[in-house]
Design an enzyme around this catalytic site. Structure first.
Site, PDB file in Angstrom:
ATOM      1  N   ARG A 170       7.474-125.377  65.232  1.00 38.53           N
ATOM      2  CA  ARG A 170       7.142-123.760  65.341  1.00 38.53           C
ATOM      3  C   ARG A 170       7.382-123.080  66.621  1.00 38.53           C
ATOM      4  NH1 ARG A 170       1.133-122.402  64.341  1.00 38.53           N
ATOM      5  NH2 ARG A 170       1.545-122.910  62.429  1.00 38.53           N
ATOM      6  N   TYR A 171       7.122-123.792  67.812  1.00 41.48           N
ATOM      7  CA  TYR A 171       7.312-123.255  68.961  1.00 41.48           C
ATOM      8  C   TYR A 171       8.503-124.112  69.685  1.00 41.48           C
ATOM      9  CZ  TYR A 171       2.303-121.844  68.575  1.00 41.48           C
ATOM     10  OH  TYR A 171       1.460-121.369  68.085  1.00 41.48           O
ATOM     11  N   ARG A 212       7.984-127.422  71.937  1.00 39.37           N
ATOM     12  CA  ARG A 212       7.213-128.548  71.348  1.00 39.37           C
ATOM     13  C   ARG A 212       6.965-128.867  69.723  1.00 39.37           C
ATOM     14  NH1 ARG A 212       4.461-124.058  72.854  1.00 39.37           N
ATOM     15  NH2 ARG A 212       2.358-123.427  72.344  1.00 39.37           N
ATOM     16  N   CYS A 265      -6.259-140.350  57.168  1.00 41.93           N
ATOM     17  CA  CYS A 265      -7.390-140.159  57.997  1.00 41.93           C
ATOM     18  C   CYS A 265      -8.594-141.445  57.984  1.00 41.93           C
ATOM     19  CB  CYS A 265      -7.952-138.848  58.159  1.00 41.93           C
ATOM     20  SG  CYS A 265      -6.819-137.380  58.392  1.00 41.93           S
ATOM     21  N   CYS A 307     -12.516-134.733  56.390  1.00 39.87           N
ATOM     22  CA  CYS A 307     -13.328-133.629  57.046  1.00 39.87           C
ATOM     23  C   CYS A 307     -13.598-132.661  55.741  1.00 39.87           C
ATOM     24  CB  CYS A 307     -12.906-132.877  58.088  1.00 39.87           C
ATOM     25  SG  CYS A 307     -12.671-134.159  59.640  1.00 39.87           S
ATOM     26  N   CYS A 349     -11.340-129.552  56.146  1.00 38.63           N
ATOM     27  CA  CYS A 349      -9.852-129.815  56.560  1.00 38.63           C
ATOM     28  C   CYS A 349      -8.946-128.762  56.345  1.00 38.63           C
ATOM     29  CB  CYS A 349      -9.261-131.025  56.122  1.00 38.63           C
ATOM     30  SG  CYS A 349      -7.566-131.457  56.762  1.00 38.63           S
ATOM     31  N   ARG A 391      -5.836-129.264  56.520  1.00 39.22           N
ATOM     32  CA  ARG A 391      -4.402-129.531  55.823  1.00 39.22           C
ATOM     33  C   ARG A 391      -4.933-130.511  54.602  1.00 39.22           C
ATOM     34  NH1 ARG A 391      -1.915-131.419  61.080  1.00 39.22           N
ATOM     35  NH2 ARG A 391      -0.641-129.512  61.767  1.00 39.22           N
ATOM     36  N   ASP A 450      -9.719-121.932  59.563  1.00 39.23           N
ATOM     37  CA  ASP A 450      -8.496-121.700  58.955  1.00 39.23           C
ATOM     38  C   ASP A 450      -9.005-121.468  57.637  1.00 39.23           C
ATOM     39  OD1 ASP A 450      -6.443-121.752  60.918  1.00 39.23           O
ATOM     40  OD2 ASP A 450      -6.735-123.834  60.666  1.00 39.23           O
ATOM     41  N   ASP A 506      -5.477-119.580  64.015  1.00 37.39           N
ATOM     42  CA  ASP A 506      -4.007-119.631  63.514  1.00 37.39           C
ATOM     43  C   ASP A 506      -3.798-118.454  62.810  1.00 37.39           C
ATOM     44  OD1 ASP A 506      -2.122-121.748  64.269  1.00 37.39           O
ATOM     45  OD2 ASP A 506      -4.070-122.919  64.143  1.00 37.39           O
ATOM     46  N   LYS A 513      -0.789-119.138  67.136  1.00 34.71           N
ATOM     47  CA  LYS A 513      -2.009-118.825  67.090  1.00 34.71           C
ATOM     48  C   LYS A 513      -2.157-117.623  68.046  1.00 34.71           C
ATOM     49  CE  LYS A 513      -2.856-124.004  67.852  1.00 34.71           C
ATOM     50  NZ  LYS A 513      -1.616-124.092  67.786  1.00 34.71           N
TER      51      LYS A 513
END
Ligand SMILES: *Cc1c(COP(=O)(O)O)cnc(C)c1O
Ligand code: SF4
Length: 347
Positions: free
Chosen positions: A91-92, A95, A104, A108, A111, A113, A274, A311, A318
């Protein structure tokens, strides 16, 4: 090393007396919809007598997860649109995210994602997919930093983590690797000295960012895992999600960020939650978040204050979520101080 037993379904929660058999029946549709998982280590840290136990709130499935708001998105931060090859999000320019695994140690309930992670979601890269992903990084000299996320890349064995680190380190333009992980909280015993050694590599600087949301997650064992990494010279950062009923107060966050600093972890991001599906009960308004954040800035040492960010849905970038202290336009500027007043500023 003994691996922590994973509670991978509702029955596991019942065996650990975290859910009754009635709860289990009620929650079957949640289990059918989203990945469930908790390590024995964290399960043992839940106090069943505490009605507002923050660890329970983050990890015990809840019927409200089936409530879907119109504004909620399956891919809230737009990973998909920025995925040139499987496992890479670019996206950037300088990086990239690289997601070697889609699983995982814990799932969570909030989450971001949650539609992508889990044992059945096909997020683990095969060795040829991983080669293709690394090929993408090799072919993009503008990429200076590789952010390993997922899923939780600390799910890799020490051997695989080492091989991945070395392959990335061999790419001449990549100077920094950043691992994002929940493992120090979820299963700190897995961060053995061998694993820590596997992260270190000549020719590349390695950071580790820990996802942690409450001081109750900072157990003695977690502190020791952090110390093993810090002693090995790995700079440590943290990421925290602002969550209703878990950490939506300046007291709770100040205790967490203060404890992180004492453990050589520099708080990096405080994420506004999010718009992930079925997470409305964790949502906090931006107004509340800003008020909490302003209070934090006033009481914590500057090094203990993370950046508060949101985000932008769809994946633009962000956005800074903090209230600005600079008000007005050029020629008529004022600066808001800790006294709450706007002070004229005439340079
Ligand atoms: C957040 C994010 C990053 C990392 O951003 P930093 O501000 O450098 O931490 C990189 N790629 C994507 C897609 C992200 O969402
Ligand atoms: S550890 Fe991260 S990716 Fe895994 S379930 Fe929690 S928030 Fe999602």
């Amino acid at each position: 090393m003994t691996r922590s037993v994973i509670l991978s379904d509702l029955d596991g929660y019942q065996r650990h007396e975290l859910l009754s058999s009635d709860d289990v029946e009620t929650l079957r549709p949640v289990e059918a919809r989203y990945a469930i998982g908790l390590t024995e280590f964290l399960a043992n840290r839940i106090d069943p007598a505490d009605e507002v136990d923050p660890i329970a709130r983050m990890f015990i499935p809840d019927l409200r997860e089936l409530d879907r708001r119109e504004t909620e998105l399956n891919d809230p931060i737009g990973d998909e649109q920025h995925t040139p090859v499987k496992g890479v999000v670019h996206r950037y320019p300088n990086r990239v995210l690289l997601k070697p695994v889609g699983v995982c140690p814990v799932y969570c309930r909030f989450c971001f994602r949650r539609e992508m992670v889990g044992p059945e979601n096909g997020g683990n890269l095969s060795s040829s997919e991983l080669e293709t992903a690394l090929g993408y990084v090799r072919a993009h000299p503008e990429v200076k930093e590789v952010i390993l996320t997922g899923g939780d890349p600390f799910m890799l064995s020490a051997k695989r983590a080492k091989s991945l680190t070395q392959k990335i380190a061999e790419i001449p333009h990549v100077k920094v690797i950043r691992w994002h992980t929940r493992m120090p909280v979820a299963d700190p015993g897995r961060i053995t000295q061998d694993f820590v050694e596997a992260l270190r590599c000549e020719g590349v600087t390695v950071y580790v960012s820990v996802h942690i949301n409450h001081a109750r997650e900072l157990s003695e064992e977690t502190a020791q895992a952090l110390a093993r990494m810090a002693d090995a010279g790995l700079p440590l950062l943290s990421q925290t999600v602002l969550l209703r009923g878990v950490n939506d107060s300046a007291d709770v966050l100040a205790a967490l960020f203060g404890a992180l600093i004492e453990n050589r972890v520099r708080p990096y991001y405080l994420h506004h939650p999010d718009l992930a599906p079925g997470t409305g009960h964790f949502q906090v308004s931006v107004d509340e978040g800003q008020a909490i954040y302003s209070a934090l800035r006033d009481r914590l040492s500057g090094i203990a204050v993370p950046q508060y960010v949101i985000d932008i849905p769809g994946g633009v970038s962000k956005a800074n979520a903090a209230r600005s202290d600079v008000e007005g336009k050029a020629g008529d500027l004022s600066l808001r101080g800790r006294d709450g007043r706007a002070h004229p500023y005439k340079p």
